[in-house]
Design an enzyme around this catalytic site. Structure first.
Site, PDB file in Angstrom:
ATOM      1  N   TYR A 151      54.540   4.884  37.119  1.00 51.90           N
ATOM      2  CA  TYR A 151      54.644   4.534  38.700  1.00 51.90           C
ATOM      3  C   TYR A 151      56.284   4.637  39.071  1.00 51.90           C
ATOM      4  O   TYR A 151      56.955   3.607  38.761  1.00 51.90           O
ATOM      5  CB  TYR A 151      54.242   3.172  38.856  1.00 51.90           C
ATOM      6  N   PRO A 186      40.206  -0.552  44.248  1.00 55.52           N
ATOM      7  CA  PRO A 186      38.885  -1.226  44.455  1.00 55.52           C
ATOM      8  C   PRO A 186      38.662  -1.567  45.868  1.00 55.52           C
ATOM      9  O   PRO A 186      37.437  -1.853  46.288  1.00 55.52           O
ATOM     10  CB  PRO A 186      39.611  -2.755  43.839  1.00 55.52           C
ATOM     11  N   LEU A 187      39.466  -1.232  46.940  1.00 54.17           N
ATOM     12  CA  LEU A 187      39.255  -1.398  48.347  1.00 54.17           C
ATOM     13  C   LEU A 187      38.429  -0.115  48.939  1.00 54.17           C
ATOM     14  O   LEU A 187      38.182  -0.312  50.270  1.00 54.17           O
ATOM     15  CB  LEU A 187      40.392  -1.644  49.130  1.00 54.17           C
TER      16      LEU A 187
END
Length: 288
Positions: free
Chosen positions: A67, A212-213
């Site tokens: 990241y 997850p959204l």
């Protein structure tokens, strides 16, 4: 209710018998630039996000060497070191050569290097949870997981997890060592990892859903997410997180953001309790 109790409302889960966390965590991928490459636009706000997450009771932070690369881990150290009461999870196994470019690399020597570098960036002697970011088909699974076992034996890793695997790969890795978590894409409208989730639930292995959204058409103004959200005075995104938490006791959602306001909205989802009927309505809608 104290601020610390907000994330606690999601319940707790214990990874590997010794790392107990509140189930609603934080994913640190978004603390970077566009394409998960380079520094974020507002580093100070990212530091505030992490510190605010902890104030709200989030004690499970998930990141990766890739990241940025490296930038997310650097910001976590700046914001949260010495991590009192926190579980910091990181990963390696993806090489970055540019924005939105992700290349599998499971060379055992590379994995060892990245563990050593993550230890340095996070300023710790042991990484709480280290996850193989991808299984690289160019190297035997036994060599990739085996290197992590050696690092665990050396005290540099406490627990080992996997990312983007199937049930057979999980079981193969379990022939080598204990696997305490798996991390796959999973949300209301993308449930391809359901067999893995069911296996993880049966075994008591933590399941960390990334992305997850995502709810797509479910979040439309006249959709079921919006209608049920209104009943709870909540947002569709909060409802999507509440659905994940109800789906399985081993579920550890890690919604990420680089904005404090969005973080506060996400964490508040821990306090939403869906009825069985609401859960089934959303599950059926998401499966269409």
């Amino acid at each position: 209710m104290t601020e610390q109790s907000v994330a606690q409302a999601s319940g707790t889960f214990t990874l590997g018998g010794d790392l107990t966390v509140n189930r609603l965590g934080f994913g640190a991928m978004r603390l970077t630039g566009k394409g998960v490459w380079g520094p974020p636009t507002d580093r100070d706000e990212c530091v505030r996000v992490l510190r605010r997450a902890v104030e709200l009771g989030v004690n499970f932070i998930d990141t990766a060497d890739s990241y940025g690369p490296y930038i997310s881990e650097d910001i976590i150290r700046e914001a949260l070191y010495p991590y009192d009461g926190l579980v910091i999870a990181t990963k390696a196994g993806l090489l970055r050569t540019g924005p939105d470019v992700w290349i599998d690399l499971g060379n055992p020597s590379y994995l060892r290097q990245e563990v050593e570098m993550s230890l340095r960036r996070l300023a710790v002697e042991t990484i709480d949870l280290f996850q193989l970011h991808r299984i690289d088909k160019n190297f035997p699974l036994a060599d990739q997981v085996g290197e992590l076992v050696k690092l665990k034996d050396e005290g540099k890793i406490r627990q080992i997890g996997l990312s983007e695997v199937n049930v057979d790969q999980l079981k193969a890795a379990q022939q080598i060592t204990q696997i305490v978590s798996v991390q796959n894409m999973y949300n209301l409208s993308a449930r391809g990892a359901e067999p893995l989730l069911d296996e993880a639930t049966k075994q008591g292995v933590g399941f960390i859903p990334w992305f997850p959204l995502a709810a797509g058409p479910l979040a439309a103004a006249d959709g079921p997410l919006q209608r049920i959200a209104a009943d709870h005075h909540a947002t569709p995104s909060q409802l999507a997180l509440a659905w994940l938490l109800k789906r399985s006791p081993v579920m550890l959602p890690i919604p990420g953001t680089s904005k404090v306001a969005h973080l506060e909205e996400n964490v508040a989802a821990a306090e939403i309790t869906l009825t069985d009927d609401e859960f089934e309505t959303l599950a059926a809608a998401g499966a269409q």
